[in-house]
Scaffold this motif. Structure first.
Motif, PDB file in Angstrom:
ATOM      1  N   PRO A  12      32.974  10.550 -30.783  1.00 60.03           N
ATOM      2  CA  PRO A  12      33.774  11.654 -30.223  1.00 60.03           C
ATOM      3  C   PRO A  12      34.902  11.175 -29.296  1.00 60.03           C
ATOM      4  O   PRO A  12      36.007  11.717 -29.332  1.00 60.03           O
ATOM      5  N   THR A  16      38.885  11.765 -29.983  1.00 62.52           N
ATOM      6  CA  THR A  16      39.730  12.371 -28.951  1.00 62.52           C
ATOM      7  C   THR A  16      40.995  11.552 -28.755  1.00 62.52           C
ATOM      8  O   THR A  16      42.101  12.107 -28.671  1.00 62.52           O
ATOM      9  N   LYS A  19      43.332  11.982 -31.784  1.00 63.54           N
ATOM     10  CA  LYS A  19      44.001  13.287 -31.795  1.00 63.54           C
ATOM     11  C   LYS A  19      45.186  13.334 -30.838  1.00 63.54           C
ATOM     12  O   LYS A  19      46.114  14.100 -31.049  1.00 63.54           O
ATOM     13  N   ARG A  20      45.169  12.512 -29.813  1.00 62.06           N
ATOM     14  CA  ARG A  20      46.270  12.480 -28.840  1.00 62.06           C
ATOM     15  C   ARG A  20      47.487  11.734 -29.376  1.00 62.06           C
ATOM     16  O   ARG A  20      48.585  11.895 -28.847  1.00 62.06           O
ATOM     17  N   LEU A  43      35.879  19.164 -31.510  1.00 62.65           N
ATOM     18  CA  LEU A  43      37.028  18.343 -31.885  1.00 62.65           C
ATOM     19  C   LEU A  43      37.700  18.765 -33.187  1.00 62.65           C
ATOM     20  O   LEU A  43      38.589  18.071 -33.654  1.00 62.65           O
TER      21      LEU A  43
END
Length: 62
Positions: A12, A16, A19-20, A43
């Motif tokens: 996870p 994260t 995704k940024r 997410l």
């Protein structure tokens, strides 16, 4: 060809960070455990389910 990232450890947290990053969407192919764990971690923005039919023949073909 798009780059591939193999995840391990704290998945996870790694997702994260991915995704940024700027770029296109993240996709999962063939991992039921990952597909289940990411929505549980909050997410997943959009989920698209594609089902590919499989055809087979049985018997001797006579």
């Amino acid at each position: 060809m798009e780059p591939t990232t193999i995840l391990s450890g704290d998945v996870p947290a790694q997702v994260t960070l991915l995704k940024r990053r700027p770029g296109r969407e993240l996709q999962i192919h063939g991992s039921a455990r990952l597909t289940q764990s990411l929505p549980a971690a909050g997410l997943v923005d959009t989920l698209r389910l594609l089902i590919a039919p499989a055809f087979g023949t049985y018997g001797t073909g006579a």
